[in-house]
Design a protein around this motif. Structure first.
Motif, short mmCIF file in Angstrom:
data_model
loop_
_atom_site.label_atom_id
_atom_site.label_comp_id
_atom_site.label_asym_id
_atom_site.label_seq_id
_atom_site.Cartn_x
_atom_site.Cartn_y
_atom_site.Cartn_z
N ARG A 8 -0.27 6.78 2.60
CA ARG A 8 0.75 7.19 3.35
C ARG A 8 1.25 5.85 4.01
O ARG A 8 2.51 5.93 4.02
N VAL A 9 0.54 4.97 4.45
CA VAL A 9 1.09 3.71 5.11
C VAL A 9 1.86 2.96 4.10
O VAL A 9 3.12 2.58 4.33
N GLU A 28 -5.35 5.66 14.76
CA GLU A 28 -4.50 4.59 15.10
C GLU A 28 -4.70 3.23 14.78
O GLU A 28 -3.97 2.39 14.15
N SER A 48 -0.99 -1.25 8.38
CA SER A 48 0.26 -1.75 8.63
C SER A 48 0.71 -3.06 8.88
O SER A 48 1.81 -3.34 9.13
N ARG A 108 5.25 4.40 2.70
CA ARG A 108 6.39 4.50 3.75
C ARG A 108 6.71 3.08 4.26
O ARG A 108 7.39 3.12 5.18
N SER A 109 5.99 2.06 3.76
CA SER A 109 6.10 0.93 4.51
C SER A 109 7.56 0.19 4.07
O SER A 109 7.87 -0.83 4.63
N ARG A 140 -4.54 2.93 10.98
CA ARG A 140 -3.01 2.53 10.60
C ARG A 140 -2.38 1.31 11.03
O ARG A 140 -1.67 0.78 10.40
N GLU A 194 -4.85 7.86 3.47
CA GLU A 194 -3.94 7.08 4.67
C GLU A 194 -3.35 5.91 4.31
O GLU A 194 -2.62 5.35 4.52
N GLN A 248 3.69 -5.06 7.49
CA GLN A 248 4.97 -4.87 7.69
C GLN A 248 5.54 -5.57 8.77
O GLN A 248 6.67 -5.64 9.09
#
Lengths: 126, 756
Positions: free
Chosen positions: B196-197, B152, B159, B200-201, B155, B193, B162
């Motif tokens: 992924r972040v 967590e 992120s 999809r941001s 991530r 990771e 964002q």
């Protein structure tokens, strides 16, 4: 002058001679319309067919193959066929595909009718 | 940055060199900057880098440009380093860098990017309009930091961009050194990771890393590849690399000669990283590089104790953490290099290294992604890898495994490098004038070329002693043509039979798998065996026989069904050799013929309908049926009138176009029911191409075509198939082009001079 039913193929009869007018583009669709009209005329007792190409600008190979079919049908019915007023480019195509071996060509409708009315005269091939 | 004031005000933030000293990579730079545009919002750009191709400065330059542009794009540059050992520490460092660069940009203070600041410092520096969300971000971070949920936390940190409110601008993150993210310890695998972040941001981003690794990471992260763009970054071209040496040498005040410059570029394979490091070393050691000796002395210094050594030491350390393992690895690798075998069994390595299977796989993976080996299943090719790597291995092997005296190793390495230097340059000069057989064969794509180009005897008889123009005009009147096959794969003969390596260079003897007519079925499959025989005179029958037997035997060994042997020599073949080879259907070509062939292929490719490439080309697409062929006929009529074709010829063109359209509609079974018509006007001709998608007719290239599913029994259909016959009669040249599906019929009509 008759207008064939359901189609824009014009035709008329001069005695036992049917004159059928081809449209500006001879393809499968218009070829089949001509064929249908020729069959109809033969069934009605016509003994000769004149197909007038005065309006025809462009022909394709399917249209030509249908014309050969019409010549076959006429032959089986003991009827003569003359193609009238065929432009030079189309004559060239007919020659390439051997059509001119099976059909007489006339300068125009009058000449075709004259040839058929006076069978001794030799049809002109342009 | 077009005005002088803009240039004057340009501030370097991360760039290590001024913009004008950043050599090459112009298009790549533009592409990275373009990625930041709103049109690319939500898209990621993967920069797939060849090892040591130097991506970092490209990203730093892009950052500086975007920083100075002062648009709504907020550039963020983050480079993974070997100092960060866990995914958590790297992610925290990212968060810190992000906030620092965000505030630096907001305040327009580049220096802040390099300050040492705590998160609290950053909150205090935040502009009033950003204070609320930055404060909130830092508070949440403090909470997540101590939650014991590493995933967590990672991530959350990644992120952070964002959380920038839309009114504040669009963060554009550029991540550098993705390969290092893979090596971080801990419970979170950072590479996937990251992807992924960011994927999809909803923001655009750039991720740069080794080409063999980044794609794997993207697959592992289950990225949507439709929203990812890719840019491949290779070594610099020779010209760019020359320019780089000149610029860096000038900047570092290192005197260099042109000879050394050229050698450096070849020795380092155009790698900006190696070249820049080397020139930096020259400056540090105050060494002029004006002779090969200067150059190789410094090279060996670097290899045994400078930047080069550190670079390779670091790589080895990543994959082999203990000294014992590193030495064992050096031993197996160098012994594999010297074994003369292109492929080595990796199982034998594992036994010698005595490491667990997973660790061993990790080592192979590292060697592979850094392109020091090509690893494929049970074997690895160790002949790959840059020359400095091989020199590093060899020197370390001698020093640490054989325990040879250092002075001897240094002396030998300098001597070897000096002896190799002229050979390196000779290879380069030969390369410049070399006609690469792979490139030649790879261009084969069903072009029609004069057959005489494959018949040395016939060519010599007609054209020996003729000028270029005479040959050109002679070839134009040739009537015998050969349709080349389409090549689907080319490799050196030695890839099929290692013994071939003993008889010729890999690039001068190749095997090409092809299909005639570009039709993918067994009957059209053909394998071309091609050799370029180096000879100063015509090849005699003895040598010709040796080559014929060699290929014939290789064909049998490989179980090739249909084969074509093609022999090329500088000066052609003797009469006796020609007779021997012709009797065996071997194609023979001299260097002169080959050059002409290449020109012809090039011309044919240029003429091949691909993209519309000039104003004299028209493309119309019409649905099949409804007499739409008349639209094409009318179009060609208009174009033909402009070209002053005679009325009869115009009618021929129209008829041919109509027939081609009918063929396309009748035989293709095209699901989209469209006909593509291309009209290309050339000085002396009109070329019309009619194409459609769908079924490839079974007998393309013969007198007529039909689709395999055509089973009409209508009497009229017996008389059909006249279309192609008509077209061939009406047009000057008619040819089916190779297409993967459907048909593409190219028809040419020449403009006669007497037209009026």
């Amino acid at each position: 002058m008759d207008i064939s039913s359901g189609a824009l193929i014009k035709s008329h009869c001069v005695g036992t001679i049917a004159v059928v007018y081809a449209s500006d583009y001879l393809n499968k669709l218009t070829g089949e319309k001509i064929e249908r009209e020729c069959r109809r005329q033969l069934d009605s007792g016509c003994r000769a067919l004149v197909i007038d190409f005065a309006d025809t600008q462009l022909v394709n190979s399917i249209g030509i193959s249908i014309l050969l079919g019409i010549i076959d049908i006429a032959e089986k019915n003991g009827a003569k066929v003359i193609f009238a007023d065929v432009n030079n480019q189309t004559v060239e195509l007919f020659q390439m595909l051997g059509l001119t071996r099976h059909v007489a060509l006339a300068k125009n409708e009058q000449e075709a009718l004259s040839d058929l009315t006076h069978p001794d005269a030799t049809p002109t091939i342009h | 940055m077009t005005s002088s004031s803009a240039i004057d005000n340009f501030r370097r933030v991360f760039g290590r060199v001024p913009r004008h000293d950043f050599i090459g990579r112009t298009s790549e730079f533009e592409r990275v900057v373009e990625q930041a545009s709103s049109a690319n919002a939500g898209r990621g750009l993967l920069l797939l880098m060849e090892p040591a191709a130097g991506v970092s400065e490209l990203l730093r330059q892009s950052y500086d440009y975007l920083f100075n542009r002062r648009s709504e794009v907020i550039p963020i540059y983050f480079a993974f380093t070997r100092h960060e050992t866990t995914a958590v520490s790297a992610a925290i460092e990212f968060l810190n860098s992000f906030l620092q660069q965000y505030i630096a940009f907001s305040r327009n203070e580049p220096a802040l990017c390099h300050s040492t600041l705590t998160l609290q410092d950053l909150v205090e520096l935040a502009p009033p309009t950003d204070l609320a969300w930055i404060d909130q971000l830092v508070q949440t971070y403090s909470r997540v930091r101590f939650s014991n949920d590493n995933k967590e936390l990672v991530r959350f940190c990644l992120s952070a961009p964002q959380r920038v409110p839309p009114r504040a601008g669009r963060p554009f993150v550029m991540l550098d050194g993705a390969q290092l993210a893979e090596d971080m310890n801990g419970s979170v695998v950072l590479g996937p990771e990251l992807l992924r972040v960011f994927s999809r941001s909803g923001s655009s981003f750039v991720l740069a890393g080794l080409r063999r690794q980044v794609l794997n990471a993207a697959r592992e992260a289950e990225c949507n590849f439709e929203s990812l763009d890719m840019l491949r970054l290779q070594q610099l071209s020779t010209e760019e690399a020359h320019l780089l040496v000149d610029h860096v040498a000038l900047r570092q005040q290192v005197p260099t000669s042109r000879e050394v410059r050229d050698l450096l570029v070849q020795q380092f394979g155009g790698s900006p990283f190696f070249i820049s490091s080397f020139l930096q070393a020259a400056r540090e050691k105050n060494t002029a590089l004006v002779s090969y000796l200067d150059c190789e002395r410094l090279y060996v210094d670097e290899l045994l104790g400078g930047h080069l050594r550190h670079y390779f030491d670091d790589l080895l350390e990543e994959m082999a953490p203990t000294l014992e393992l590193r030495l064992a690895l050096i031993r197996v690798l160098w012994e594999a290099v010297t074994s003369n075998e292109e492929l080595t069994s990796v199982e034998a390595w594992r036994k010698r290294l005595q490491v667990a299977a997973a660790d061993f796989e990790g080592i192979l993976h590292h060697l592979h992604i850094y392109e020091l080996i090509n690893w494929s299943g049970p074997s690895a090719d160790v002949t790959t890898g840059p020359q400095p790597w091989k020199d590093y291995l060899k020197a370390n092997y001698r020093l640490n495994i054989l325990s040879e005296p250092r002075a001897l190793v240094v002396a030998d390495t300098i001597s070897d490098s000096l002896k190799r230097a002229p050979r390196t340059m000779a290879r380069h000069y030969k390369e410049l004038e070399r006609i690469g057989l792979r490139e030649v064969l790879n261009q084969f794509d069903c072009q029609r070329v004069p057959d005489v180009l494959f018949d040395y005897s016939g060519f010599a008889e007609k054209y020996k002693g003729a000028s270029d123009n005479e040959i050109k005009s002679g070839l134009e009147s040739e009537t015998e043509f050969r349709k080349l096959p389409q090549t689907v794969h080319v490799a050196s003969c030695s890839s099929f039979n290692s013994e071939m390596r003993q008889v010729c260079e890999a690039e001068k003897c190749v095997v090409a798998h092809c299909f005639d007519e570009g039709t993918y079925d067994d009957t059209q499959e053909v394998v071309w065996f091609v050799a370029y025989i180096e000879a100063k005179l015509e090849v005699d029958v003895e040598l010709a026989t040796i080559w014929y037997d060699r290929f014939d035997s290789l064909g049998q060994t490989l179980g090739i069904g249909r084969q074509q042997i093609w022999l090329i020599s500088n000066e052609g073949f003797s009469s006796e050799a020609c007779a021997f080879l012709a009797a065996r259907s071997v194609a023979t070509t001299s260097k002169r013929q080959l050059e002409i062939l290449l020109n012809q292929i090039g011309d044919a490719s240029q003429n091949a309908p691909g993209h519309l490439n000039n104003a004299d080309e028209f493309l119309i697409v019409v649905p099949m049926g409804e007499e739409n062929e008349l639209l094409a006929a009318n179009t060609v009529e208009h174009i033909a009138r402009r070209l002053k074709f005679k009325p009869a010829e115009i009618n021929q063109l129209k008829t041919a176009v109509v027939e081609a359209c009918i063929n396309a509609a009748e035989h293709s079974h095209s699901p989209e029911r469209k006909i593509y018509q291309r009209f290309r006007v050339e000085s002396d001709k009109l070329v019309v191409t009619i194409s459609s998608r769908g079924i490839v007719p079974t007998n393309v290239g013969s007198g007529s075509i039909s689709s395999s599913t055509n089973n009409n029994d209508d009497v009229a259909d017996e008389r059909r198939g006249w279309g192609l016959k008509l077209i061939r009669s009406l047009m000057d040249e008619v040819e089916f082009e190779r297409v993967d599906e459907g048909t593409s019929l190219r028809m040419t009509k020449y403009i006669r001079n007497s037209a009026g």
